[in-house]
Design a protein around this motif. Structure first.
Motif, PDB file in Angstrom:
ATOM      1  N   LYS A  75       0.857  -1.191   0.000  1.00 46.20           N
ATOM      2  CA  LYS A  75       0.000   0.000   0.000  1.00 46.20           C
ATOM      3  C   LYS A  75       0.885   1.229   0.000  1.00 46.20           C
ATOM      4  O   LYS A  75       2.023   1.208   0.464  1.00 46.20           O
ATOM      5  N   ARG A  76       0.336   2.269  -0.584  1.00 44.91           N
ATOM      6  CA  ARG A  76       1.026   3.562  -0.618  1.00 44.91           C
ATOM      7  C   ARG A  76       0.608   4.317   0.636  1.00 44.91           C
ATOM      8  O   ARG A  76      -0.560   4.327   1.017  1.00 44.91           O
ATOM      9  N   THR A  77       1.577   4.967   1.261  1.00 44.27           N
ATOM     10  CA  THR A  77       1.284   5.815   2.418  1.00 44.27           C
ATOM     11  C   THR A  77       2.008   7.143   2.227  1.00 44.27           C
ATOM     12  O   THR A  77       2.987   7.227   1.492  1.00 44.27           O
ATOM     13  N   HIS A  78       1.505   8.153   2.910  1.00 39.71           N
ATOM     14  CA  HIS A  78       2.167   9.461   2.836  1.00 39.71           C
ATOM     15  C   HIS A  78       3.364   9.488   3.775  1.00 39.71           C
ATOM     16  O   HIS A  78       3.356   8.865   4.840  1.00 39.71           O
ATOM     17  N   VAL A  79       4.368  10.209   3.380  1.00 36.93           N
ATOM     18  CA  VAL A  79       5.558  10.394   4.207  1.00 36.93           C
ATOM     19  C   VAL A  79       5.277  11.569   5.141  1.00 36.93           C
ATOM     20  O   VAL A  79       4.897  12.642   4.686  1.00 36.93           O
ATOM     21  N   PRO A  80       5.435  11.357   6.448  1.00 34.96           N
ATOM     22  CA  PRO A  80       5.196  12.459   7.393  1.00 34.96           C
ATOM     23  C   PRO A  80       6.052  13.671   7.034  1.00 34.96           C
ATOM     24  O   PRO A  80       7.235  13.558   6.764  1.00 34.96           O
ATOM     25  N   GLY A  81       5.427  14.822   6.993  1.00 37.01           N
ATOM     26  CA  GLY A  81       6.147  16.058   6.701  1.00 37.01           C
ATOM     27  C   GLY A  81       6.181  16.419   5.225  1.00 37.01           C
ATOM     28  O   GLY A  81       6.591  17.517   4.883  1.00 37.01           O
ATOM     29  N   ASP A  82       5.791  15.489   4.340  1.00 35.84           N
ATOM     30  CA  ASP A  82       5.781  15.789   2.906  1.00 35.84           C
ATOM     31  C   ASP A  82       4.678  14.962   2.251  1.00 35.84           C
ATOM     32  O   ASP A  82       4.906  13.838   1.814  1.00 35.84           O
ATOM     33  N   ARG A  83       3.504  15.526   2.174  1.00 34.65           N
ATOM     34  CA  ARG A  83       2.349  14.798   1.646  1.00 34.65           C
ATOM     35  C   ARG A  83       2.452  14.529   0.158  1.00 34.65           C
ATOM     36  O   ARG A  83       1.693  13.737  -0.382  1.00 34.65           O
ATOM     37  N   ARG A  84       3.383  15.172  -0.530  1.00 35.76           N
ATOM     38  CA  ARG A  84       3.557  14.939  -1.966  1.00 35.76           C
ATOM     39  C   ARG A  84       4.282  13.629  -2.243  1.00 35.76           C
ATOM     40  O   ARG A  84       4.191  13.076  -3.327  1.00 35.76           O
ATOM     41  N   VAL A  85       5.031  13.142  -1.271  1.00 34.50           N
ATOM     42  CA  VAL A  85       5.850  11.943  -1.445  1.00 34.50           C
ATOM     43  C   VAL A  85       5.106  10.742  -0.871  1.00 34.50           C
ATOM     44  O   VAL A  85       4.550  10.822   0.221  1.00 34.50           O
ATOM     45  N   GLN A  86       5.114   9.647  -1.612  1.00 32.22           N
ATOM     46  CA  GLN A  86       4.466   8.437  -1.131  1.00 32.22           C
ATOM     47  C   GLN A  86       5.512   7.374  -0.812  1.00 32.22           C
ATOM     48  O   GLN A  86       6.470   7.174  -1.555  1.00 32.22           O
ATOM     49  N   ALA A  87       5.284   6.725   0.329  1.00 27.83           N
ATOM     50  CA  ALA A  87       6.126   5.604   0.726  1.00 27.83           C
ATOM     51  C   ALA A  87       5.359   4.319   0.447  1.00 27.83           C
ATOM     52  O   ALA A  87       4.127   4.322   0.352  1.00 27.83           O
ATOM     53  N   LEU A  88       6.081   3.232   0.323  1.00 30.93           N
ATOM     54  CA  LEU A  88       5.481   1.941   0.015  1.00 30.93           C
ATOM     55  C   LEU A  88       5.691   0.991   1.189  1.00 30.93           C
ATOM     56  O   LEU A  88       6.802   0.876   1.705  1.00 30.93           O
ATOM     57  N   VAL A  89       4.620   0.335   1.584  1.00 31.13           N
ATOM     58  CA  VAL A  89       4.650  -0.572   2.730  1.00 31.13           C
ATOM     59  C   VAL A  89       4.048  -1.908   2.305  1.00 31.13           C
ATOM     60  O   VAL A  89       2.963  -1.927   1.712  1.00 31.13           O
TER      61      VAL A  89
END
Length: 158
Positions: free
Chosen positions: A97-111
């Motif tokens: 799933k894609r999640t937002h990176v704390p502090g930068d909502r434009r960047v997505q992290a993958l979990v």
């Protein structure tokens, strides 16, 4: 450069010919070997299994949870735009799933999801068996040498 293998081969007309010049090129031989590896990889993972790039992406997401899409693209050595379809496939299959990176909502992290971790472990076992079978004619030392040589080639990546 002399041919690596100057052996006579039979053609369709049974005439003996010298080994083609292509056999002298490492790139040609790498590509031919890759086709064999990729074909067996797909066979090992089955019809509904992962393509090599998708397996690689899932592997890295499992090993580096919260990796950004840009970071994953760099690790895979592909353009970020080329990663979108891979991530879409994994997400569509419920494996990450894609999640937002704390502090930068434009960047997505993958979990990875629990299903993704399980699917990865099963696929990794199949890939390991595929490589063991395919490379059974190489000794452990030869496999280590091959990995080291391929690593040297890969070190030229920009």
């Amino acid at each position: 450069m002399a041919s690596l293998r100057k052996t006579n081969r039979q053609t369709e007309g049974d005439a003996l010919v010298e080994t083609p010049d292509l056999e002298e090129f490492i790139g040609y031989n790498l590509k031919r070997a890759y086709v064999i590896v990729q074909t067996d990889f797909r066979r090992a993972l089955g019809e509904d299994g992962f393509a090599p790039r998708v397996f690689s992406a899932l592997s890295l997401v499992v090993q580096y949870p919260n990796v950004t899409q840009s970071g994953l693209a760099r690790m895979l050595g592909i353009e970020r735009s080329g990663l979108v379809a891979i991530v879409d496939e994994l997400e569509g299959r419920g494996l990450l799933k894609r999640t937002h990176v704390p502090g930068d909502r434009r960047v997505q992290a993958l979990v990875p999801t629990d299903k993704g971790r399980k699917a990865y472990l099963e696929a990794r076992a199949a890939v390991r068996a595929h490589e063991d079978r395919l490379l059974s004619n190489l000794s452990d030392a030869e496999k280590a040498t091959l990995l080291a040589l391929l690593g040297k080639i890969r070190s030229n990546e920009e």
